[in-house]
Design a protein around this motif. Structure first.
Motif, PDB file in Angstrom:
ATOM      1  N   LYS A  43       0.929  -1.300  -0.127  1.00  0.00           N
ATOM      2  CA  LYS A  43       0.108  -0.416  -0.162  1.00  0.00           C
ATOM      3  C   LYS A  43       1.225   0.888  -0.371  1.00  0.00           C
ATOM      4  N   GLY A  44       0.654   2.458  -1.023  1.00  0.00           N
ATOM      5  CA  GLY A  44       0.594   3.064  -0.687  1.00  0.00           C
ATOM      6  C   GLY A  44       2.134   3.500  -1.693  1.00  0.00           C
ATOM      7  N   CYS A  45       2.833   2.480  -1.571  1.00  0.00           N
ATOM      8  CA  CYS A  45       4.389   2.519  -2.222  1.00  0.00           C
ATOM      9  C   CYS A  45       4.657   2.603  -3.911  1.00  0.00           C
TER      10      CYS A  45
ATOM     11  N   ALA B  39      -2.163   6.447   6.164  1.00  0.00           N
ATOM     12  CA  ALA B  39      -0.842   6.560   6.574  1.00  0.00           C
ATOM     13  C   ALA B  39      -1.210   5.429   7.574  1.00  0.00           C
TER      14      ALA B  39
ATOM     15  N   ALA C  78      -1.823   2.492   5.315  1.00  0.00           N
ATOM     16  CA  ALA C  78      -0.819   1.767   4.889  1.00  0.00           C
ATOM     17  C   ALA C  78       0.059   0.957   4.980  1.00  0.00           C
ATOM     18  N   ALA C  79       0.249   1.707   6.411  1.00  0.00           N
ATOM     19  CA  ALA C  79       1.675   0.989   7.501  1.00  0.00           C
ATOM     20  C   ALA C  79       1.120  -0.544   8.364  1.00  0.00           C
TER      21      ALA C  79
ATOM     22  N   ASN D  60       1.678  -3.146   5.666  1.00  0.00           N
ATOM     23  CA  ASN D  60       2.140  -3.216   4.617  1.00  0.00           C
ATOM     24  C   ASN D  60       2.674  -3.752   6.130  1.00  0.00           C
TER      25      ASN D  60
ATOM     26  N   TYR E  41       4.837  10.235   5.971  1.00  0.00           N
ATOM     27  CA  TYR E  41       4.427   9.544   5.186  1.00  0.00           C
ATOM     28  C   TYR E  41       4.643   7.603   5.270  1.00  0.00           C
ATOM     29  N   ARG E  42       6.074   8.135   4.428  1.00  0.00           N
ATOM     30  CA  ARG E  42       6.919   6.963   3.792  1.00  0.00           C
ATOM     31  C   ARG E  42       7.650   6.693   5.371  1.00  0.00           C
TER      32      ARG E  42
ATOM     33  N   VAL F 294       4.844   4.092   6.329  1.00  0.00           N
ATOM     34  CA  VAL F 294       4.076   3.269   5.502  1.00  0.00           C
ATOM     35  C   VAL F 294       5.244   2.376   5.392  1.00  0.00           C
ATOM     36  N   SER F 295       6.682   3.085   5.029  1.00  0.00           N
ATOM     37  CA  SER F 295       7.456   2.287   4.778  1.00  0.00           C
ATOM     38  C   SER F 295       8.355   1.351   5.382  1.00  0.00           C
TER      39      SER F 295
END
Length: 462
Positions: A7-9, A256, A259-260, A263, A385-386, A389-390
């Motif tokens: 998600k979100g990538c 956020a 998605a986090a 992931n 955000y990253r 999320v990532s």
């Protein structure tokens, strides 16, 4: 070199002011979309499509190299996935501020070339008989640093290439490319792994990065002038400004969080799934590639259907339904204990529906985020955000690896699937389901302090 659907990538986020776009827009009389009349977007899109296909080969070939050739354990698989994502956790915030002070296209070119060189070392070491799991850790970590820079720069670059009203179409086309790559890439990877071995298959990805770099060099649309040089005294205030934009806004915070958490639990599953498929279900690389390819057919369907569905029921309900679909379908994974045709059919169906849900959600989330974040805050807002999320990815990879060694592969799949089921609650308890169209956000944004340089208030706060 990041494996798996996340998600979100996806290319994937933020918004220009209208003056940032120098490419003239003329509404065409074609049903295929306005962006066929944007030569620079077509160059970018072509290069990214080639790169995405190559990266899908690595998505399958790299873990198979570890599992089949290097006999990796669950813990080693967790570490391999984690080191590739670790830069998102430790370097993202500083990188986001740095990107805000530099032009984005040179960064995209340099990171593509760097990743091509790094991935080329894997087949080289294999041919020399020198390949070890420790070398894969180092290559994955360095490539992860470049991937982190690429994602942040790409998210800030795309909106300078397109006007606001074309961002949904741009994201949809990129999502289609992602889906096409994921359809053809795993199948190509399966064939290459069986034909020339897993490590040698990675050379396809290495070459694809050079193609992507070349396509970016052909882009002629000038970028807006970046901010002044970084003042170290303002570094922390700028980082905190990115956090305020992301986590004080009700919509961005919900996206956020969803998605986090997605992931995190998807990475738990992905870390052990390759081991489970090879060692417990005795699937060949071709069958594993087919599973990911079918999931990508679903993603392609999601990209095609999500805009018409949103026009009928609203963007908010579309995001909610797509998120629920992508969360629930993988509950079948721990129930698959044999390699019978029926079991394979259940797996194919689950991956197909997951693909529909992820892309159906991502297209609208990306466009909303691009609408809400102005150019001057792009790098730092995307970085915050990253980070969440990532940053969840290495945590999920390590958790999946250690759980796989502790409670077994099947129970780890169950933990991940149950965790996924809870992630859509971030959307349920947010204003997102009430959102009919992103255009209503533009109206609110016009009167918010978010667009005004020098002010740090965020529109649409709680």
């Amino acid at each position: 070199m990041i494996a798996g659907k996340k998600k979100g990538c996806q290319g994937r986020t933020t918004m220009p002011k209208e003056s940032a776009n120098t490419q003239q827009y003329t509404r065409p009389s074609t049903r295929f979309g306005a962006l066929w009349h944007y030569p620079d977007f077509l160059k970018l899109w072509t290069g990214e499509t080639v790169s995405l296909i190559g990266s899908q080969v690595t998505t399958l070939a790299l873990p198979l190299t570890a599992v089949i050739l290097l006999k990796a354990t669950p813990v080693q698989m967790g570490l391999l996935n984690a080191v590739g994502f670790a830069p998102f956790l430790f370097l993202t915030l500083f990188a986001g501020v740095w990107i805000d002070h530099h032009r984005r296209r040179p960064i995209l070119v340099a990171t593509n070339i760097g990743r091509g060189v790094l991935l080329g070392l894997i087949p080289l070491f294999a041919l020399l008989g020198m390949l070890r799991i420790e070398y894969l850790y180092i290559i994955a970590a360095l490539a992860g640093c470049l991937t982190m820079l690429f994602y942040l720069a790409f998210q800030a670059f795309l909106p300078t290439l397109l006007p606001r009203e074309q961002l949904v179409e741009g994201n949809s086309k990129l999502s289609v490319s992602q889906s096409v790559a994921e359809i053809g890439g795993p199948g190509l990877a399966g064939i290459l792994v069986q034909w020339i071995s897993a490590p040698l298959a990675v050379v396809v990805d290495a070459l694809s990065f050079f193609v992507a770099a070349g396509s970016l060099l052909l882009v002629r649309t000038p970028e807006p002038r970046p901010a002044a040089s970084i003042d170290l005294r303002s570094l922390l205030p700028e980082i905190s400004e990115g956090f305020r934009v992301t986590f004080l806004n009700r919509y961005l915070r919900a996206f956020a969080g969803e998605a986090a958490s997605y992931n995190l639990f998807w990475q738990v599953i992905l870390t052990v799934f390759m081991l489970y498929a090879v060692r417990e279900l005795h699937y060949s690389s071709g069958i594993i590639g087919l599973l990911f390819a079918v999931g990508s057919v679903g993603a392609l369907c999601g990209a095609a259907l999500t805009s018409p569905v949103a026009r009928r029921i609203g963007v908010g309900f579309t995001i909610l339904g797509a998120a629920a679909l992508s969360d629930a379908t993988l509950l079948v994974l721990p129930g698959i204990t044999s390699s019978t045709p029926g079991a394979l059919g259940f797996l194919l169906g689950a991956f197909f529906l997951q693909g529909i849900g992820i892309t159906g959600c991502n297209v609208h989330v990306d466009s909303i985020r691009q609408t809400l974040i102005p150019d001057r805050l792009r790098g730092r807002a995307n970085a915050s955000y990253r980070l969440l999320v990532s940053g969840a990815l290495p945590v999920g990879a390590l958790l999946g690896g250690f759980l796989g060694a502790w409670i077994g592969l099947r129970l780890t799949l169950l933990v991940g699937a149950l965790g996924l089921l809870s992630t859509w609650l971030w959307i349920v308890f947010s204003p997102v389901p009430k959102l009919r169209s992103p255009s209503t956000l533009v109206d609110e944004l016009a009167t918010s302090a978010l667009e005004k340089p020098g002010e740090t208030n965020v529109g649409m706060l709680d």
